[in-house]
Design a protein around this motif. Sequence first.
Motif, PDB file in Angstrom:
ATOM      1  N   ALA A  89       0.836  -1.199   0.000  1.00 35.06           N
ATOM      2  CA  ALA A  89       0.000   0.000   0.000  1.00 35.06           C
ATOM      3  C   ALA A  89       0.869   1.246   0.000  1.00 35.06           C
ATOM      4  O   ALA A  89       1.949   1.271   0.597  1.00 35.06           O
ATOM      5  CB  ALA A  89      -0.915   0.001   1.214  1.00 35.06           C
ATOM      6  N   LEU A  90       0.403   2.284  -0.682  1.00 38.20           N
ATOM      7  CA  LEU A  90       1.065   3.581  -0.692  1.00 38.20           C
ATOM      8  C   LEU A  90       0.143   4.586  -0.025  1.00 38.20           C
ATOM      9  O   LEU A  90      -1.067   4.612  -0.279  1.00 38.20           O
ATOM     10  CB  LEU A  90       1.352   4.036  -2.126  1.00 38.20           C
ATOM     11  N   ALA A  91       0.703   5.409   0.835  1.00 40.43           N
ATOM     12  CA  ALA A  91      -0.076   6.444   1.502  1.00 40.43           C
ATOM     13  C   ALA A  91       0.771   7.707   1.589  1.00 40.43           C
ATOM     14  O   ALA A  91       2.009   7.650   1.522  1.00 40.43           O
ATOM     15  CB  ALA A  91      -0.512   5.991   2.893  1.00 40.43           C
ATOM     16  N   TYR A  92       0.118   8.842   1.770  1.00 39.10           N
ATOM     17  CA  TYR A  92       0.809  10.121   1.824  1.00 39.10           C
ATOM     18  C   TYR A  92       0.182  10.959   2.929  1.00 39.10           C
ATOM     19  O   TYR A  92      -1.044  11.143   2.954  1.00 39.10           O
ATOM     20  CB  TYR A  92       0.690  10.856   0.482  1.00 39.10           C
ATOM     21  N   ASP A  93       1.007  11.455   3.854  1.00 38.06           N
ATOM     22  CA  ASP A  93       0.441  12.287   4.906  1.00 38.06           C
ATOM     23  C   ASP A  93       1.422  13.352   5.373  1.00 38.06           C
ATOM     24  O   ASP A  93       2.601  13.343   5.027  1.00 38.06           O
ATOM     25  CB  ASP A  93      -0.070  11.448   6.082  1.00 38.06           C
ATOM     26  N   ASN A 131      -0.364  13.745  15.137  1.00 39.30           N
ATOM     27  CA  ASN A 131      -1.153  14.812  14.512  1.00 39.30           C
ATOM     28  C   ASN A 131      -1.130  14.723  12.993  1.00 39.30           C
ATOM     29  O   ASN A 131      -1.031  15.738  12.296  1.00 39.30           O
ATOM     30  CB  ASN A 131      -0.641  16.192  14.953  1.00 39.30           C
ATOM     31  N   TYR A 132      -1.225  13.509  12.462  1.00 38.58           N
ATOM     32  CA  TYR A 132      -1.091  13.371  11.018  1.00 38.58           C
ATOM     33  C   TYR A 132      -2.343  13.860  10.292  1.00 38.58           C
ATOM     34  O   TYR A 132      -3.455  13.851  10.811  1.00 38.58           O
ATOM     35  CB  TYR A 132      -0.778  11.921  10.647  1.00 38.58           C
ATOM     36  N   VAL A 133      -2.131  14.300   9.061  1.00 36.94           N
ATOM     37  CA  VAL A 133      -3.203  14.722   8.161  1.00 36.94           C
ATOM     38  C   VAL A 133      -3.024  13.949   6.862  1.00 36.94           C
ATOM     39  O   VAL A 133      -1.942  13.953   6.275  1.00 36.94           O
ATOM     40  CB  VAL A 133      -3.139  16.234   7.876  1.00 36.94           C
ATOM     41  N   THR A 134      -4.063  13.248   6.398  1.00 38.11           N
ATOM     42  CA  THR A 134      -3.990  12.538   5.127  1.00 38.11           C
ATOM     43  C   THR A 134      -3.869  13.554   4.001  1.00 38.11           C
ATOM     44  O   THR A 134      -4.760  14.376   3.799  1.00 38.11           O
ATOM     45  CB  THR A 134      -5.222  11.652   4.916  1.00 38.11           C
ATOM     46  N   ASN A 154      -1.509  20.602   9.236  1.00 39.74           N
ATOM     47  CA  ASN A 154      -1.978  21.395  10.371  1.00 39.74           C
ATOM     48  C   ASN A 154      -0.841  22.267  10.900  1.00 39.74           C
ATOM     49  O   ASN A 154       0.292  22.203  10.407  1.00 39.74           O
ATOM     50  CB  ASN A 154      -2.602  20.509  11.453  1.00 39.74           C
ATOM     51  N   SER A 155      -1.115  23.050  11.901  1.00 38.77           N
ATOM     52  CA  SER A 155      -0.172  24.077  12.351  1.00 38.77           C
ATOM     53  C   SER A 155       1.089  23.523  12.997  1.00 38.77           C
ATOM     54  O   SER A 155       2.041  24.256  13.234  1.00 38.77           O
ATOM     55  CB  SER A 155      -0.860  25.030  13.336  1.00 38.77           C
ATOM     56  N   THR A 156       1.097  22.204  13.303  1.00 40.07           N
ATOM     57  CA  THR A 156       2.271  21.613  13.953  1.00 40.07           C
ATOM     58  C   THR A 156       3.040  20.645  13.051  1.00 40.07           C
ATOM     59  O   THR A 156       4.093  20.146  13.434  1.00 40.07           O
ATOM     60  CB  THR A 156       1.862  20.859  15.234  1.00 40.07           C
ATOM     61  N   ASN A 157       2.509  20.365  11.867  1.00 39.60           N
ATOM     62  CA  ASN A 157       3.169  19.412  10.975  1.00 39.60           C
ATOM     63  C   ASN A 157       4.482  19.964  10.426  1.00 39.60           C
ATOM     64  O   ASN A 157       4.553  21.129  10.030  1.00 39.60           O
ATOM     65  CB  ASN A 157       2.258  19.049   9.805  1.00 39.60           C
TER      66      ASN A 157
END
Length: 271
Positions: free
Chosen positions: A104-108, A118-121, A148-151
Motif C-alpha cells: 500500500a502507498l499512503a501520503y500524509d 497529529n497526522y493529516v492525510t 496542520n499548524s504543527t506538521n
Amino acid sequence: RKNLIINGGFDVWQRGTSIAEGSLDFTADRWAKNGSTSLIERSTDVPTGSTATYSMKQTPSGAKNFILLQPVELPATGNAGVFKVGQTLTFSFWIKGAASGTIALAYDFRDTGISATNYVTAAPSETVSYTTGWTRYISTFTITATPNSTNKSFNPILYASCNVGEVLYITQVQLELGSVATDFEHRSYGEELALCQRYYEKYDRTGAYYSATSNGSHPRINGTWMVAKRVAPTMTNNGGYNMDGVIYGYEGYHPTATDNLVPSWTADAEL
C-alpha cells in the motif's frame, strides 16, 4: 534537483548496513521504519540493466508489518510549500519480492516522520502489486489537504503485511513534481551524504585524538559539523563526555580530568 527524496538509491547507511528488528527507528539515512518492521539490510540485488548499486532488503522473522517512509521536510512548520492543495506529484520506485504480493502507498503530513503524531492525510492511498521480478511502479497523485499548524514533514509511506519468507527489495525511490515519472536522478555519494548529514552525522574515532584541558583540568572539546544541522541535534557519545550540539557545531567536557580521549559520537536532528 528534481528528486525530493534523499538517499533514494540507498547509498548512505551511517547507522550501519544491517538494522535489527524493532519499532520506530531509522535505517538507511533518511528512511524510517515504523511498527514491528523486519530486519533491514543493504543489498546489491538490483534491477538488471539499471543504474542502481544498492537496494533495501527487508526480511521478516514472523508476521510483520513492513512500514517504510521518508519525512520530507516542509519549509516551515505548518507550511505546505510545494505540497500545496492541487499540486500533482509522481512517486516511483523499483520493487520485487520473494513471492508475489501487494503493498500500500499512503501520503500524509506529520509532526515527526517516525510516528503518526497529529497526522493529516495529504492524498488518497492506493494498493499495488509486486512479483518475484523487479518492476518499476509509478504513482501519480494530487494533494487534497493542507498540513496542520504543527506538521513539519510530508511523508510518502510504503506498507505491507509480510510473513516468514516474504522478503522485499526496494530501490531508486523518487518523488518529483508533475505527472510524469522521469529517470531516477543520480547524485554523487558526496552530495547525497551531505544532504543526509543535515539530519544525522556520525563520527567514529580511529586514533588516539585528545582534547584540550581547561577549567579545572577537565578535558574539553568543540568543533563544527561537516554540514549545518536542521536544528540543534541530540548528541550521544561513548566517551563519557557531556556534549551539546548547536546548529553549526558541538562542544562538551569530560568530568574526569584523567580521561581526555575524544569520543565517537552521533548527532541526531531527524524530523
